[in-house]
Design an enzyme around this catalytic site. Sequence first.
Site, PDB file in Angstrom:
ATOM      1  N   TYR A  69     -16.545  62.509 -44.393  1.00  0.00           N
ATOM      2  CA  TYR A  69     -16.441  63.206 -45.735  1.00  0.00           C
ATOM      3  C   TYR A  69     -15.348  64.306 -45.419  1.00  0.00           C
ATOM      4  CZ  TYR A  69     -18.170  66.386 -49.512  1.00  0.00           C
ATOM      5  OH  TYR A  69     -17.981  67.286 -50.622  1.00  0.00           O
ATOM      6  N   ASP A  98      -9.907  66.379 -39.393  1.00  0.00           N
ATOM      7  CA  ASP A  98     -10.592  66.914 -40.176  1.00  0.00           C
ATOM      8  C   ASP A  98     -11.629  67.664 -39.525  1.00  0.00           C
ATOM      9  OD1 ASP A  98     -11.960  68.380 -41.932  1.00  0.00           O
ATOM     10  OD2 ASP A  98     -12.308  66.580 -43.112  1.00  0.00           O
ATOM     11  N   LYS A 117     -15.491  76.341 -42.887  1.00  0.00           N
ATOM     12  CA  LYS A 117     -16.544  76.548 -42.178  1.00  0.00           C
ATOM     13  C   LYS A 117     -16.537  77.910 -41.358  1.00  0.00           C
ATOM     14  CE  LYS A 117     -18.706  72.589 -43.899  1.00  0.00           C
ATOM     15  NZ  LYS A 117     -18.568  71.210 -43.854  1.00  0.00           N
TER      16      LYS A 117
END
Length: 430
Positions: free
Chosen positions: A147, A242, A270
């Site tokens: 994702y 990522d 994050k």
Amino acid sequence: MSKIITEKSKKAFLDAQSVIPGGVNSPVRAFGGVGGTPIFIKSGSGCCLTDIDGNRYVDYVGSWGPLILGHADPRIVKRVNEAVANGTSYGAPTELEIQLAKLVKEAMPSIEKIRMVNSGTEATMSAIRLARGHTKRDEVIKFEGCYHGHVDSLLVQAGSGATTLGMPNSPGIPGDFVKHTISLPYNNIDAVNEVCSRRGNEIACIIVEAVAGNMGVVPPAKNYLAGLREITKKYGIVLIFDEVMTGFRVAHGGVQALYNITPDLTTLGKIIGGGLPVGAYGGKKEIMDGISPVGPVYQAGTLSGNPVAMTAGIATLEILKDNAVYKGLEERSKQLAAGMEKVCNDANIPAYHTRVGSMLCTFFTSKPVVDYATAKLCDTGRYAKFFHGMLERGFYFAPSQFEAVFVSTVHGEKEINDTIAAFGEVVKTL
Ligand SMILES: *Cc1c(COP(=O)(O)O)cnc(C)c1O
């Protein structure tokens, strides 16, 4: 064990649904993967959440990754408060942006230059645009179950909420937008070799969750990342790690430090926002200088690099410079993972356990989970029972099998032992 009372949350959820689609601002929060009503949170402190009915939970979601120091760390709160008092956004450069950039660069030497954005989605979207602009090629390779945020061209066989809700490909994305996306199985280097041997010089970039965390936690197979690095070098393809979830999580320097592989570009988010909305992408100078205003690839942001988010990020990354932080995290995470594994073994519940640093996962399946296909074999009904059993006992895990368990620096030995003991009770109901 008496059931907890969540009347206020139930009421709030009904109310929320009248003004917010599904009552939530991000789909997995709605408990679609496990059933029942989401609990509404009033506050967080340390490793605990308190809901609006006054129940307390040990939290293993940590806002889905950012809260490596737990909730409301006083050191972060103090600095954020001070920053707010100086104004929340100027739309003009600050020294704080340089500070955060340097803190990231110090931890990840592959990042020579970095651009701040406001979310992980923005980071991956921009990194892909840059890779395409840099190589003057269109094709993108991604992997099933990975994702990368809700970028149109990347919502193909995507993990996280897209998997939980059974919509790995979303309506609203024209076929033309994804026709340059090649989706391949994760952990399968032969599949990458096969495509690149035919079309290597059409491919702009390969984007990968170098440790996958959005189909549950799936570590890379031996030599997989090295294989990707080798192929991308051979064909002049930009390799994008990522690390929105894994950056400063699995190690101070992320997956790239842990496995000693140097990507061309890295996306972050994050943790580097310290709980505020931040994303970033960075990498090789000659690629990064392709971005406007130096280069022709356009990317901008009204609130990008705003002083409040930068301050939270700086405060967090300064604390994470201390290697003792990761030693402690490793110990606690190991303790939790070993405890959960033992509970399953003792109860003869088939499960496959994975862990990389403070990201871990218990998959309810008898087969090893190495990719999206094997992840999807899990017994999600059993996960739902696990989830609710733990929730009733005051332990908040992700409301989906296809997510990570996050341990923070403020989960103590006692909380972990209590968690394992509670799982020991819950496992009898599975
Ligand atoms: C969370 C996540 C994203 C998206 O970040 P948002 O801030 O939610 O847009 C992208 N990639 C990975 C690996 C993630 O875990």
